[in-house]
Design a protein around this motif. Structure first.
Motif, mmCIF file in Angstrom:
data_model
loop_
_atom_site.group_PDB
_atom_site.id
_atom_site.type_symbol
_atom_site.label_atom_id
_atom_site.label_comp_id
_atom_site.label_asym_id
_atom_site.label_seq_id
_atom_site.Cartn_x
_atom_site.Cartn_y
_atom_site.Cartn_z
ATOM 1 N N THR A 138 3.173 23.761 -7.021
ATOM 2 C CA THR A 138 2.360 24.805 -7.647
ATOM 3 C C THR A 138 0.889 24.421 -7.676
ATOM 4 O OG1 THR A 138 4.237 25.440 -9.058
ATOM 5 C CG2 THR A 138 2.042 26.170 -9.745
ATOM 6 N N ALA A 139 0.609 23.142 -7.889
ATOM 7 C CA ALA A 139 -0.775 22.687 -8.027
ATOM 8 C C ALA A 139 -1.512 22.612 -6.698
ATOM 9 C CB ALA A 139 -0.813 21.319 -8.705
ATOM 10 N N CYS A 140 -0.799 22.393 -5.603
ATOM 11 C CA CYS A 140 -1.456 22.224 -4.301
ATOM 12 C C CYS A 140 -2.067 23.538 -3.833
ATOM 13 C CB CYS A 140 -0.462 21.717 -3.260
ATOM 14 S SG CYS A 140 -1.179 21.570 -1.601
ATOM 15 N N PRO A 141 -3.388 23.591 -3.646
ATOM 16 C CA PRO A 141 -4.029 24.841 -3.234
ATOM 17 C C PRO A 141 -3.906 25.110 -1.738
ATOM 18 C CG PRO A 141 -5.682 23.143 -3.514
ATOM 19 C CD PRO A 141 -4.370 22.520 -3.910
ATOM 20 N N TYR A 142 -3.275 24.194 -1.004
ATOM 21 C CA TYR A 142 -3.168 24.336 0.453
ATOM 22 C C TYR A 142 -1.757 24.679 0.929
ATOM 23 C CZ TYR A 142 -7.643 21.982 0.000
ATOM 24 O OH TYR A 142 -8.932 21.655 -0.361
ATOM 25 N N GLY A 143 -0.810 24.746 0.004
ATOM 26 C CA GLY A 143 0.568 25.058 0.393
ATOM 27 C C GLY A 143 1.177 23.995 1.286
ATOM 28 N N ALA A 144 0.807 22.742 1.047
ATOM 29 C CA ALA A 144 1.197 21.655 1.952
ATOM 30 C C ALA A 144 2.417 20.873 1.486
ATOM 31 C CB ALA A 144 0.019 20.709 2.155
ATOM 32 N N LYS A 175 -11.549 24.934 1.410
ATOM 33 C CA LYS A 175 -11.627 25.132 -0.044
ATOM 34 C C LYS A 175 -12.402 24.014 -0.738
ATOM 35 C CE LYS A 175 -7.301 27.782 -0.131
ATOM 36 N NZ LYS A 175 -5.980 27.974 -0.752
ATOM 37 N N GLU A 176 -13.543 23.648 -0.177
ATOM 38 C CA GLU A 176 -14.361 22.588 -0.764
ATOM 39 C C GLU A 176 -14.815 22.932 -2.174
ATOM 40 O OE1 GLU A 176 -17.018 20.095 1.900
ATOM 41 O OE2 GLU A 176 -16.993 21.984 3.009
ATOM 42 N N GLU A 177 -14.902 24.233 -2.462
ATOM 43 C CA GLU A 177 -15.383 24.647 -3.777
ATOM 44 C C GLU A 177 -14.449 24.225 -4.911
ATOM 45 O OE1 GLU A 177 -12.754 27.950 -2.193
ATOM 46 O OE2 GLU A 177 -14.322 26.624 -1.382
ATOM 47 N N LEU A 178 -13.211 23.843 -4.566
ATOM 48 C CA LEU A 178 -12.253 23.420 -5.587
ATOM 49 C C LEU A 178 -12.454 21.968 -6.012
ATOM 50 C CD1 LEU A 178 -8.978 25.059 -4.191
ATOM 51 C CD2 LEU A 178 -10.564 25.971 -5.915
ATOM 52 N N GLY A 179 -13.276 21.235 -5.287
ATOM 53 C CA GLY A 179 -13.544 19.847 -5.656
ATOM 54 C C GLY A 179 -12.429 18.880 -5.338
ATOM 55 N N THR A 180 -11.538 19.245 -4.408
ATOM 56 C CA THR A 180 -10.415 18.370 -4.073
ATOM 57 C C THR A 180 -10.801 17.256 -3.102
ATOM 58 O OG1 THR A 180 -9.771 19.922 -2.330
ATOM 59 C CG2 THR A 180 -8.684 20.164 -4.471
ATOM 60 N N VAL A 186 -5.958 27.505 13.027
ATOM 61 C CA VAL A 186 -6.312 26.506 12.010
ATOM 62 C C VAL A 186 -5.079 25.666 11.674
ATOM 63 C CG1 VAL A 186 -7.295 26.104 9.721
ATOM 64 C CG2 VAL A 186 -8.022 28.105 11.053
ATOM 65 N N PRO A 187 -4.912 24.510 12.322
ATOM 66 C CA PRO A 187 -3.808 23.615 11.957
ATOM 67 C C PRO A 187 -3.971 23.147 10.511
ATOM 68 C CG PRO A 187 -4.766 23.002 14.067
ATOM 69 C CD PRO A 187 -5.708 23.979 13.438
ATOM 70 N N ARG A 188 -2.858 23.051 9.782
ATOM 71 C CA ARG A 188 -2.939 22.657 8.384
ATOM 72 C C ARG A 188 -1.896 21.605 8.032
ATOM 73 N NH1 ARG A 188 0.770 24.678 4.664
ATOM 74 N NH2 ARG A 188 1.492 22.698 5.494
ATOM 75 N N PRO A 189 -2.291 20.329 8.120
ATOM 76 C CA PRO A 189 -1.443 19.274 7.561
ATOM 77 C C PRO A 189 -1.755 19.154 6.068
ATOM 78 C CG PRO A 189 -3.362 18.299 8.580
ATOM 79 C CD PRO A 189 -3.493 19.795 8.768
ATOM 80 N N CYS A 190 -1.223 18.126 5.406
ATOM 81 C CA CYS A 190 -1.674 17.830 4.046
ATOM 82 C C CYS A 190 -3.116 17.361 4.118
ATOM 83 C CB CYS A 190 -0.797 16.735 3.429
ATOM 84 S SG CYS A 190 -1.410 16.110 1.836
ATOM 85 N N MET A 191 -3.928 17.773 3.172
ATOM 86 C CA MET A 191 -5.351 17.450 3.191
ATOM 87 C C MET A 191 -5.654 16.033 2.713
ATOM 88 S SD MET A 191 -6.933 20.192 4.331
ATOM 89 C CE MET A 191 -5.546 20.541 5.413
ATOM 90 N N GLN A 192 -4.669 15.326 2.145
ATOM 91 C CA GLN A 192 -4.863 13.954 1.651
ATOM 92 C C GLN A 192 -6.115 13.865 0.770
ATOM 93 O OE1 GLN A 192 -2.267 12.261 2.399
ATOM 94 N NE2 GLN A 192 -1.537 13.283 4.220
#
Length: 223
Positions: free
Chosen positions: A111-117, A210-215, A67-73
Motif C-alpha cells: 500500500t505504501a509503495c507509490p510505484y506499484g513495485a 515521482k521525485e516530488e514525493l521525496g522518495t 517506461v520500464p519499471r523495476p523497484c526504485m530502490q
C-alpha cells in the motif's frame, strides 16, 4: 547484507548501486520482464520488471514512450517506514530488500509503495503447466539470511525486485540489464565517479519518477 541509515546528501562507504534507463533506446520488447521472471522464478501474476506505456503530447501531436519499471530502490523508502516487523530494510549497498523469514504478510508495504513495485505471493505455481518447475527454487530466496530457522518458500509474504542481489554477490549485473537488446539499461556504483551511471545521472536528460514525493529513487531515466 545489513541494515543501514542513509542520510540525505551522504552515502555509506562501499558500492552504492543504481540503474539508469535510456527511454530513447527502450524498444518495448519486454525482454527485461521475461529475463527477470526466468531469473527469479516468480509465480503467476508476479513480475518484478514491467514495461509501462506513457502517452506524451497533445492530440494530434502525441507519442508513446516505453517506461520500464523495476523497484526504485528508494533512498527514503516508504515501504521501510511502514513495515511493523522490520522485514523490509535498506541494505548497505543501497538496495531495498525483504527478509522473508520476518515478513508476516500484512502488505502495508504494498500500500505504501507509490510505484506499484511489490507483490504478494499467494502460493500459485506453474507446476501444472511446466514440468520440473518446482525442482529449482528462486535464487533470491535461497541466500543465507542467518540463523532464523530453516529455509522456506516465500508463500504468504511480499516479493519485489532487489536488483538481483544474488547476482551482485557474484559480480554480475541484474538479469534485466544483461538481456536488454537495446542496451537501454546501465547499472553501476554511484560512489564511483568514473562509473557510467555516475556520469549519466548528471546528464541534463536524467530524471526520476515521482521525485516530488521525496522518495529519492535509485533508478534514473534519460528522456
Amino acid at each position: 547484507m545489513t541494515k543501514t541509515d542513509v542520510s540525505i546528501g551522504k552515502r555509506p562507504d562501499g558500492p552504492q548501486w543504481a540503474m539508469v534507463i535510456d527511454l530513447q533506446k527502450c524498444v518495448g520488447c519486454d525482454s527485461c520482464t521475461v529475463a527477470c521472471k526466468a531469473e527469479n522464478r516468480t509465480p503467476p501474476g508476479i513480475s518484478y520488471n514491467v514495461v509501462l506505456e506513457d502517452e506524451q503530447g497533445t492530440f494530434p501531436n502525441v507519442r508513446r514512450v516505453n517506461v520500464p519499471r523495476p523497484c526504485m530502490q528508494c533512498d527514503e523508502p516508504p515501504c521501510v517506514a511502514v513495515c511493523p516487523v522490520n522485514a523490509t530494510y535498506k541494505a548497505d549497498d543501497g538496495t531495498v530488500v525483504i527478509d522473508a523469514d520476518r515478513c508476516i504478510g500484512c502488505r502495508y508495504c504494498i500500500t505504501a509503495c507509490p510505484y506499484g513495485a511489490r507483490s504478494f505471493d499467494f502460493g500459485e505455481t506453474y507446476s501444472d503447466e511446466m514440468q520440473g518447475y518446482d525442482d529449482v527454487q528462486s535464487p533470491e530466496w535461497g541466500v543465507d539470511r542467518g540463523a532464523r530457522g530453516s529455509y522456506k518458500p516465500p508463500v504468504g509474504t511480499v516479493r519485489k525486485c532487489t536488483f538481483c542481489v544474488h547476482r551482485l554477490a557474484h559480480g554480475e549485473e541484474p538479469a534485466c540489464c544483461e538481456t536488454c537488446i537495446g542496451d537501454a539499461r546501465y547499472f553501476g556504483d554511484l560512489n564511483d565517479p568514473n562509473s557510467k551511471v555516475s556520469k549519466l545521472v548528471a546528464d541534463p536528460r536524467a530524471y526520476r519518477l515521482k521525485e516530488e514525493l521525496g522518495t529519492k529513487p535509485r533508478v534514473y531515466y534519460l528522456r
